[in-house]
Design a protein around this motif. Structure first.
Motif, mmCIF file in Angstrom:
data_model
loop_
_atom_site.group_PDB
_atom_site.id
_atom_site.type_symbol
_atom_site.label_atom_id
_atom_site.label_comp_id
_atom_site.label_asym_id
_atom_site.label_seq_id
_atom_site.Cartn_x
_atom_site.Cartn_y
_atom_site.Cartn_z
ATOM 1 N N SER A 85 0.956 -1.226 -0.005
ATOM 2 C CA SER A 85 0.043 0.080 0.052
ATOM 3 C C SER A 85 1.001 1.223 0.086
ATOM 4 O O SER A 85 2.089 1.108 0.826
ATOM 5 C CB SER A 85 -0.918 -0.033 1.308
ATOM 6 N N TYR A 94 -10.973 6.019 7.439
ATOM 7 C CA TYR A 94 -11.639 6.037 5.927
ATOM 8 C C TYR A 94 -11.850 7.075 5.396
ATOM 9 O O TYR A 94 -11.716 7.479 4.089
ATOM 10 C CB TYR A 94 -12.768 4.798 5.985
ATOM 11 N N ALA A 111 -8.654 8.527 3.678
ATOM 12 C CA ALA A 111 -8.479 8.209 2.597
ATOM 13 C C ALA A 111 -9.237 8.954 1.567
ATOM 14 O O ALA A 111 -8.905 9.041 0.388
ATOM 15 C CB ALA A 111 -8.762 6.658 2.437
ATOM 16 N N LEU A 122 -10.865 5.638 -4.952
ATOM 17 C CA LEU A 122 -10.574 4.351 -4.288
ATOM 18 C C LEU A 122 -10.686 3.208 -5.027
ATOM 19 O O LEU A 122 -11.611 3.176 -5.811
ATOM 20 C CB LEU A 122 -11.110 4.212 -3.015
ATOM 21 N N TYR A 128 -9.792 -4.042 -6.897
ATOM 22 C CA TYR A 128 -8.668 -4.782 -6.034
ATOM 23 C C TYR A 128 -8.380 -6.291 -6.555
ATOM 24 O O TYR A 128 -7.135 -6.665 -6.591
ATOM 25 C CB TYR A 128 -8.800 -4.647 -4.652
ATOM 26 N N SER A 143 -5.124 -2.045 2.225
ATOM 27 C CA SER A 143 -5.504 -1.280 1.646
ATOM 28 C C SER A 143 -7.145 -0.801 1.653
ATOM 29 O O SER A 143 -7.910 -1.812 1.512
ATOM 30 C CB SER A 143 -5.258 -1.145 0.019
ATOM 31 N N TRP A 144 -7.528 0.366 2.048
ATOM 32 C CA TRP A 144 -8.868 0.734 2.187
ATOM 33 C C TRP A 144 -9.463 0.571 0.797
ATOM 34 O O TRP A 144 -8.880 0.636 -0.229
ATOM 35 C CB TRP A 144 -9.215 2.204 2.561
ATOM 36 N N VAL A 145 -10.759 0.152 0.706
ATOM 37 C CA VAL A 145 -11.362 0.081 -0.658
ATOM 38 C C VAL A 145 -12.818 0.653 -0.588
ATOM 39 O O VAL A 145 -13.173 0.929 0.477
ATOM 40 C CB VAL A 145 -11.589 -1.390 -1.329
ATOM 41 N N PHE A 159 -11.557 -2.882 3.943
ATOM 42 C CA PHE A 159 -10.287 -3.030 3.428
ATOM 43 C C PHE A 159 -9.772 -4.456 3.023
ATOM 44 O O PHE A 159 -10.458 -5.551 3.335
ATOM 45 C CB PHE A 159 -9.282 -2.402 4.412
ATOM 46 N N ARG A 181 -1.731 0.410 6.713
ATOM 47 C CA ARG A 181 -2.902 0.482 5.929
ATOM 48 C C ARG A 181 -3.122 1.821 5.175
ATOM 49 O O ARG A 181 -2.994 2.662 5.833
ATOM 50 C CB ARG A 181 -4.193 0.002 6.530
ATOM 51 N N PHE A 183 -4.246 3.228 1.053
ATOM 52 C CA PHE A 183 -5.220 3.207 0.130
ATOM 53 C C PHE A 183 -4.624 3.160 -1.501
ATOM 54 O O PHE A 183 -3.628 3.755 -1.464
ATOM 55 C CB PHE A 183 -6.394 4.106 0.157
#
Length: 189
Positions: A85, A94, A111, A122, A128, A143-145, A159, A181, A183
Motif C-alpha cells: 500500500s 476511511y 483516504a 479508491l 482490487y 488497503s482501504w477500498v 479493506f 494500511r 489506500f
C-alpha cells in the motif's frame, strides 16, 4: 492539504514523470497486453490535469501503471501498482466523518479526502481483485477500498490484502487507522 498549482506540472516535472511512467509501462507489459505507450502518451499530453493526478499518485509512492483500456469510453485505466500500500497514504482512517469522530490520537488525514484531492478514486473490491491478478500486492500491508453506503452508515469500512496466496476483504471501524494500511487509487484517462 493546500492546493498549490493544482493540476499543473512544470515542463520539467511532466517530462520526468512521463519518463518514469514509460519505463514502468515497458517493464510490466503483463499488466497491459496489446496497449501501446505512444497512444497513452498522446492522451496524457492532451490531459495535463490527469498527468498532475498521476504525479500525486507517484509522489505518494503508488507507482501508477496502466492496467486496462475501456473501449466503450475510450479510456485508459491506471491503478497504483506498488508492491505494498502506498507509503505516502498510510495511517489514515476511511473518511472525514470517521476522522471527526475520533476524540484522541487522530490521524493526519483520511483516504476519501486524500483521493478527492488527488482527483482519483479508491479501488473497489472488484478492482482490487483485478489488480491482484496482475501480481502479488499487499503481502505485508492492507488497503482501504470503496465501502458500500449501507456498511458505512453503520460505522464500518472495508479493506483488502493478500495473505496465504488469497485475496481477503475485511471490515473495520471507519475511524481505525494503522501504519500498514493505506489506500490504492484508480484514474481513467
Amino acid at each position: 492539504m493546500t492546493k498549490i498549482n493544482k493540476n499543473k506540472l512544470s515542463l520539467e516535472q511532466s517530462d520526468e514523470l512521463l519518463g518514469i511512467l514509460k519505463a514502468r509501462f515497458e517493464e510490466n507489459m503483463n499488466r497491459h497486453k496489446g496497449l501501446e505507450w505512444n497512444e497513452i502518451k498522446t492522451k496524457l499530453d492532451a490531459n495535463p490535469e490527469k498527468l498532475w493526478s498521476l504525479n500525486e499518485m507517484e509522489s505518494t509512492d503508488g507507482e501508477p501503471d496502466v492496467v486496462g483500456y475501456d473501449k466503450d469510453r475510450d479510456e485508459y485505466i491506471f491503478y497504483d501498482c506498488s508492491a505494498e500500500s502506498p507509503k505516502g497514504r498510510r495511517s489514515v482512517c476511511y473518511d472525514r466523518k470517521a476522522l471527526e469522530s475520533r476524540k484522541k490520537h487522530k490521524p493526519e488525514n483520511n483516504a476519501i479526502d486524500m483521493a478527492s484531492y488527488m482527483d482519483i478514486e479508491l479501488l473497489t473490491e472488484e478492482q482490487y481483485r483485478e489488480l491482484q491478478k496482475l501480481g502479488n500486492f499487499d503481502l505485508k500491508t492492507s488497503s482501504w477500498v470503496q465501502t458500500p453506503e449501507n456498511i458505512r452508515k453503520l460505522g464500518g469500512a472495508l479493506f483488502c490484502d493478500r495473505r496465504y496466496d488469497t485475496v481477503f476483504v475485511y471490515h473495520n471501524g471507519a475511524e481505525s487507522y494503522y501504519g500498514a494500511r493505506g489506500f490504492r487509487g484508480s484514474l481513467r484517462l
